[in-house]
Design a protein around this motif. Sequence first.
Motif, PDB file in Angstrom:
ATOM      1  N   GLY A 301      64.618  44.824  81.076  1.00  0.00           N
ATOM      2  CA  GLY A 301      64.083  44.222  79.863  1.00  0.00           C
ATOM      3  C   GLY A 301      64.048  45.193  78.700  1.00  0.00           C
ATOM      4  N   LEU A 302      63.676  46.448  78.984  1.00  0.00           N
ATOM      5  CA  LEU A 302      63.645  47.452  77.924  1.00  0.00           C
ATOM      6  C   LEU A 302      65.043  47.723  77.382  1.00  0.00           C
ATOM      7  N   GLU A 303      66.034  47.764  78.262  1.00  0.00           N
ATOM      8  CA  GLU A 303      67.413  48.006  77.804  1.00  0.00           C
ATOM      9  C   GLU A 303      67.854  46.920  76.826  1.00  0.00           C
ATOM     10  N   LYS A 304      67.540  45.658  77.129  1.00  0.00           N
ATOM     11  CA  LYS A 304      67.909  44.555  76.234  1.00  0.00           C
ATOM     12  C   LYS A 304      67.154  44.637  74.912  1.00  0.00           C
ATOM     13  N   THR A 305      65.890  45.010  74.986  1.00  0.00           N
ATOM     14  CA  THR A 305      65.061  45.088  73.780  1.00  0.00           C
ATOM     15  C   THR A 305      65.482  46.273  72.911  1.00  0.00           C
ATOM     16  N   ILE A 306      65.810  47.397  73.537  1.00  0.00           N
ATOM     17  CA  ILE A 306      66.297  48.566  72.800  1.00  0.00           C
ATOM     18  C   ILE A 306      67.600  48.226  72.076  1.00  0.00           C
ATOM     19  N   ASP A 310      68.131  48.474  68.137  1.00  0.00           N
ATOM     20  CA  ASP A 310      69.191  49.382  67.686  1.00  0.00           C
ATOM     21  C   ASP A 310      70.126  48.650  66.725  1.00  0.00           C
ATOM     22  N   ASN A 311      70.485  47.402  67.078  1.00  0.00           N
ATOM     23  CA  ASN A 311      71.321  46.596  66.199  1.00  0.00           C
ATOM     24  C   ASN A 311      70.596  46.273  64.900  1.00  0.00           C
ATOM     25  N   LEU A 312      69.298  45.983  65.001  1.00  0.00           N
ATOM     26  CA  LEU A 312      68.502  45.625  63.823  1.00  0.00           C
ATOM     27  C   LEU A 312      68.431  46.799  62.850  1.00  0.00           C
ATOM     28  N   LEU A 313      68.214  47.996  63.378  1.00  0.00           N
ATOM     29  CA  LEU A 313      68.082  49.176  62.517  1.00  0.00           C
ATOM     30  C   LEU A 313      69.409  49.596  61.896  1.00  0.00           C
TER      31      LEU A 313
END
Length: 317
Positions: A301-306, A310-313
């Motif tokens: 879950g953390l990998e997907k959220t990261i 990352d894409n957002l930033l």
Amino acid sequence: MIDQKRILVTGGAGFIGSHLCSKLIREGNDVLCVDNLYTGRKKNISELLKNVNFEYLRHDITFPLFIEVDEIYNLACPASPIHYQNDPVQTTKVNVHGAINMLGLAKRIKAKIFQASTSEVYGDPTVHPQLESYAGNVNCIGPRSCYDEGKRCAETLFFDYRRQHGLNIKVARIFNTYGPNMHPNDGRVVSNFIIQALKGMPITIYGDGSQTRSFCYIDDLIEAITLLMATPNDVTGPMNIGNPDEFQILELAERITELTGSRSEVVFQPLPMDDPKQRRPDITLARQTLNWQPKIKLKEGLEKTIQYFDNLLSRPG
């Protein structure tokens, strides 16, 4: 389409609401998303706006709404301390007046209605893990009480409407949830740590990091609340929905720095007033009633959220 339902989702442009709207649309329903965009964001529903079965209405549910639907999911409320404490009176209003308005609507049109309650109704618990029968340890005049007591009052209203008017209600107590579409500035621990790590900023831990939380990935949560909504009329909740795997906050920070490859250092700040020292759901009722338990482990879950953040930033603007 046969069996197509008309479904209202309040707070539908928020983190949880946008994922719920997506699932309901995928299942072939006609969805009306209502959100005043206080913490919800249009970008969360931008793809859904292209679907003919999806409609968005900007509206504050502290004012009445007159529509015709088959089901109502009431998710409208800022859910992070930084947002709900920014305007505590409005937070209480959306929990209490909003619940009254949605319950009144459900009563008028004879619709099934779901309430997104919260683990915050347990306050700083003296019982661990938390069972639905636990009455909680809440400070009713503290800085978090606009949310804690607002949600507790909403639960009261839901069960009184059932007793007095026979409403078909479903109440879920949602524990810490994370995943894509989280607001980047919501001040929650997962989004805070990920953004700080990705930017190489110091990771801020409040207290000594020994306090615990249980983190449920958004896909698991959405599965549970839609399963609850589909249960027979005599299943009302309140029902704990969350992941019973428990982690110290310091451990979460270490996992996120490792997964992001960040060199961020951890800095410690004073613990906010009434911040709970431990939080873990007993999900026996959900397991037995819904045949549900979380499937997605914290690392996945953390990998997907990261990846999402990352894409957002990296997007311009």
